[in-house]
Design a protein around this motif. Structure first.
Motif, PDB file in Angstrom:
ATOM      1  N   VAL A   1      -7.464  12.409  -1.718  1.00 36.85           N
ATOM      2  CA  VAL A   1      -8.339  11.315  -2.145  1.00 36.85           C
ATOM      3  C   VAL A   1      -7.441  10.289  -2.812  1.00 36.85           C
ATOM      4  N   MET A   2      -7.305   9.129  -2.185  1.00 31.04           N
ATOM      5  CA  MET A   2      -6.264   8.157  -2.540  1.00 31.04           C
ATOM      6  C   MET A   2      -6.834   6.789  -2.889  1.00 31.04           C
ATOM      7  N   ASP A   3      -6.338   6.216  -3.988  1.00 31.65           N
ATOM      8  CA  ASP A   3      -6.652   4.825  -4.316  1.00 31.65           C
ATOM      9  C   ASP A   3      -5.689   3.916  -3.559  1.00 31.65           C
ATOM     10  N   ILE A   4      -6.045   2.635  -3.426  1.00 32.30           N
ATOM     11  CA  ILE A   4      -5.138   1.676  -2.788  1.00 32.30           C
ATOM     12  C   ILE A   4      -4.143   1.110  -3.794  1.00 32.30           C
ATOM     13  N   ALA A   5      -4.657   0.583  -4.897  1.00 31.06           N
ATOM     14  CA  ALA A   5      -3.815  -0.115  -5.872  1.00 31.06           C
ATOM     15  C   ALA A   5      -3.185   0.883  -6.832  1.00 31.06           C
ATOM     16  N   MET A   6      -1.909   1.218  -6.591  1.00 33.56           N
ATOM     17  CA  MET A   6      -1.162   2.115  -7.468  1.00 33.56           C
ATOM     18  C   MET A   6       0.252   1.575  -7.638  1.00 33.56           C
ATOM     19  N   PRO A   7       0.891   1.865  -8.765  1.00 29.47           N
ATOM     20  CA  PRO A   7       2.262   1.386  -8.974  1.00 29.47           C
ATOM     21  C   PRO A   7       3.270   2.113  -8.086  1.00 29.47           C
ATOM     22  N   ASN A   8       4.444   1.503  -7.942  1.00 24.18           N
ATOM     23  CA  ASN A   8       5.594   2.063  -7.220  1.00 24.18           C
ATOM     24  C   ASN A   8       5.400   2.109  -5.699  1.00 24.18           C
ATOM     25  N   MET A   9       4.254   2.597  -5.254  1.00 26.03           N
ATOM     26  CA  MET A   9       3.940   2.602  -3.821  1.00 26.03           C
ATOM     27  C   MET A   9       2.424   2.575  -3.697  1.00 26.03           C
ATOM     28  N   ASN A  10       1.888   1.605  -2.945  1.00 26.82           N
ATOM     29  CA  ASN A  10       0.426   1.518  -2.845  1.00 26.82           C
ATOM     30  C   ASN A  10      -0.130   2.591  -1.903  1.00 26.82           C
ATOM     31  N   GLY A  11      -1.456   2.696  -1.882  1.00 32.80           N
ATOM     32  CA  GLY A  11      -2.103   3.737  -1.100  1.00 32.80           C
ATOM     33  C   GLY A  11      -1.889   3.611   0.393  1.00 32.80           C
ATOM     34  N   ILE A  12      -1.710   2.378   0.884  1.00 30.23           N
ATOM     35  CA  ILE A  12      -1.474   2.176   2.315  1.00 30.23           C
ATOM     36  C   ILE A  12      -0.116   2.751   2.716  1.00 30.23           C
ATOM     37  N   GLU A  13       0.919   2.391   1.951  1.00 28.86           N
ATOM     38  CA  GLU A  13       2.258   2.899   2.256  1.00 28.86           C
ATOM     39  C   GLU A  13       2.327   4.402   2.050  1.00 28.86           C
ATOM     40  N   ALA A  14       1.667   4.900   0.981  1.00 29.08           N
ATOM     41  CA  ALA A  14       1.673   6.342   0.727  1.00 29.08           C
ATOM     42  C   ALA A  14       0.992   7.092   1.861  1.00 29.08           C
ATOM     43  N   THR A  15      -0.109   6.552   2.358  1.00 33.91           N
ATOM     44  CA  THR A  15      -0.800   7.179   3.488  1.00 33.91           C
ATOM     45  C   THR A  15       0.108   7.244   4.698  1.00 33.91           C
ATOM     46  N   ARG A  16       0.797   6.153   4.985  1.00 30.99           N
ATOM     47  CA  ARG A  16       1.695   6.105   6.141  1.00 30.99           C
ATOM     48  C   ARG A  16       2.801   7.159   6.017  1.00 30.99           C
ATOM     49  N   GLU A  17       3.381   7.278   4.825  1.00 29.44           N
ATOM     50  CA  GLU A  17       4.461   8.240   4.616  1.00 29.44           C
ATOM     51  C   GLU A  17       3.946   9.673   4.700  1.00 29.44           C
ATOM     52  N   ILE A  18       2.784   9.920   4.127  1.00 29.80           N
ATOM     53  CA  ILE A  18       2.218  11.271   4.147  1.00 29.80           C
ATOM     54  C   ILE A  18       1.887  11.699   5.567  1.00 29.80           C
ATOM     55  N   LYS A  19       1.338  10.789   6.370  1.00 31.81           N
ATOM     56  CA  LYS A  19       0.966  11.159   7.738  1.00 31.81           C
ATOM     57  C   LYS A  19       2.193  11.459   8.595  1.00 31.81           C
ATOM     58  N   LYS A  20       3.363  10.908   8.217  1.00 34.22           N
ATOM     59  CA  LYS A  20       4.583  11.230   8.948  1.00 34.22           C
ATOM     60  C   LYS A  20       4.968  12.686   8.756  1.00 34.22           C
ATOM     61  N   ILE A  21       4.770  13.192   7.533  1.00 31.87           N
ATOM     62  CA  ILE A  21       5.206  14.560   7.233  1.00 31.87           C
ATOM     63  C   ILE A  21       4.077  15.583   7.348  1.00 31.87           C
ATOM     64  N   LEU A  22       2.825  15.112   7.196  1.00 27.27           N
ATOM     65  CA  LEU A  22       1.669  16.013   7.274  1.00 27.27           C
ATOM     66  C   LEU A  22       0.585  15.368   8.145  1.00 27.27           C
ATOM     67  N   PRO A  23       0.803  15.311   9.448  1.00 27.85           N
ATOM     68  CA  PRO A  23      -0.137  14.584  10.310  1.00 27.85           C
ATOM     69  C   PRO A  23      -1.551  15.153  10.322  1.00 27.85           C
TER      70      PRO A  23
END
Length: 230
Positions: A57-79
Motif C-alpha cells: 500500500v503505497m503513497d505517491i508523494a514521499m521523500p527520496n523516491m516518489n511512489g511512481i518510481e518506487a513502484t517501477r523499481e519494485i515491479k522489476k524485482i518482484l513482478p
C-alpha cells in the motif's frame, strides 16, 4: 489462520500517523499481516526486497523516491507483488504513470477502512482497483503512446502469446473490455472460480500481478487493440 496463509502487506507512507492508523486497522483482519513499514520510496524498495510482501500500500508523494518510481523499481524485482496506491492526488496523469509503472490499483485517502481492506484482498487475487471506464481510457492513452515492437521483440512475444491457451486469450480480451470476473464467467459459460484460475494462469505465464498489467502486456505486443474491443 496460519501466518503463511495471510496476505503479507507492506505500508509505504511518510506520515507516521497514517501508517499507524492503517496498520492498526489492517491487523484486526484475520487474513492480513503487516510485515513492514516504509517512510519513503527508497525504504519501500529495500523492505520489499527483504520481506517480499504480497501487497504494497503505497503513497505517491514521499521523500527520496516518489511512489511512481518506487513502484517501477519494485515491479522489476518482484513482478508478482501487487502495488495498491493510496493517495490524496486524483488525476489521470498520475493514474497513467502508475499503471505504466505496474500498479494494480489506485485509491484516494478519503476511502473508508472497509473499502481499503476489500481493495487489498482484491489486488491480492489479481483484480485491478480502477473504474472500468478509467481503466479503458488510461490504457487506450498508454497504448497510443507505445511505439511498435521491434522484430526481435515481436518474435519473442508471439511465442509468449502462443503460451496462452485459446480460452485464456478470450478471458484476457474480455478483461481488457472492463468485464468483471462474474460477467466473464457468464459470457463464457464458466464458473467464477474457473475464470479466476484462468487469470491466475495468465498472470503466471506473463509474470505480472494484475489484470491491468496483463492487458498492457497484450496491448504492447499487438495481441489485440482497444479499437477492436466493443
Amino acid at each position: 489462520m496460519e501466518s503463511n496463509d495471510r496476505i503479507k502487506v507492506l505500508l509505504a507512507d511518510d506520515h507516521i500517523i497514517v501508517r499507524e492508523g492503517t496498520r492498526e486497522m489492517l491487523e484486526r483482519q484475520p487474513d492480513i499481516q503487516v510485515v513492514a513499514e516504509a517512510n519513503d520510496g527508497v525504504d519501500a524498495v529495500e523492505l520489499a526486497r527483504v520481506y517480499r510482501p504480497d501487497v504494497i500500500v503505497m503513497d505517491i508523494a514521499m521523500p527520496n523516491m516518489n511512489g511512481i518510481e518506487a513502484t517501477r523499481e519494485i515491479k522489476k524485482i518482484l513482478p508478482t507483488t501487487a502495488v495498491l496506491i493510496l493517495t490524496a492526488y486524483d488525476s489521470d496523469q498520475y493514474i497513467m504513470a502508475l499503471i505504466e509503472a505496474g500498479a494494480a490499483g489506485y485509491m484516494l485517502k478519503n476511502v473508508r477502512g472497509n473499502q481499503l481492506i476489500d481493495a487489498i484482498r482484491a489486488v491480492h487475487s489479481g483484480e485491478s482497483i480502477l473504474q472500468p471506464s478509467t481503466t479503458r481510457r488510461v490504457i487506450d492513452q498508454l497504448n497510443k503512446n507505445n511505439p511498435p515492437a521491434s522484430e526481435a521483440t515481436e518474435a519473442e512475444t508471439d511465442s509468449m502469446s502462443h503460451a496462452l491457451t485459446e480460452r485464456e486469450m478470450e478471458v484476457l480480451k474480455l478483461a481488457a473490455k472492463g468485464v468483471s470476473n462474474r460477467d466473464i464467467a457468464s459470457q463464457l459459460f464458466l464458473s467464477s472460480r474457473t475464470v479466476q484460475t484462468h487469470l491466475s494462469n495468465i498472470f503466471k505465464k506473463l509474470n505480472v500481478a494484475s489484470r491491468t498489467e496483463a492487458i498492457l502486456y497484450g496491448l504492447k505486443r499487438g495481441w489485440f487493440y482497444m479499437e477492436e474491443l466493443p
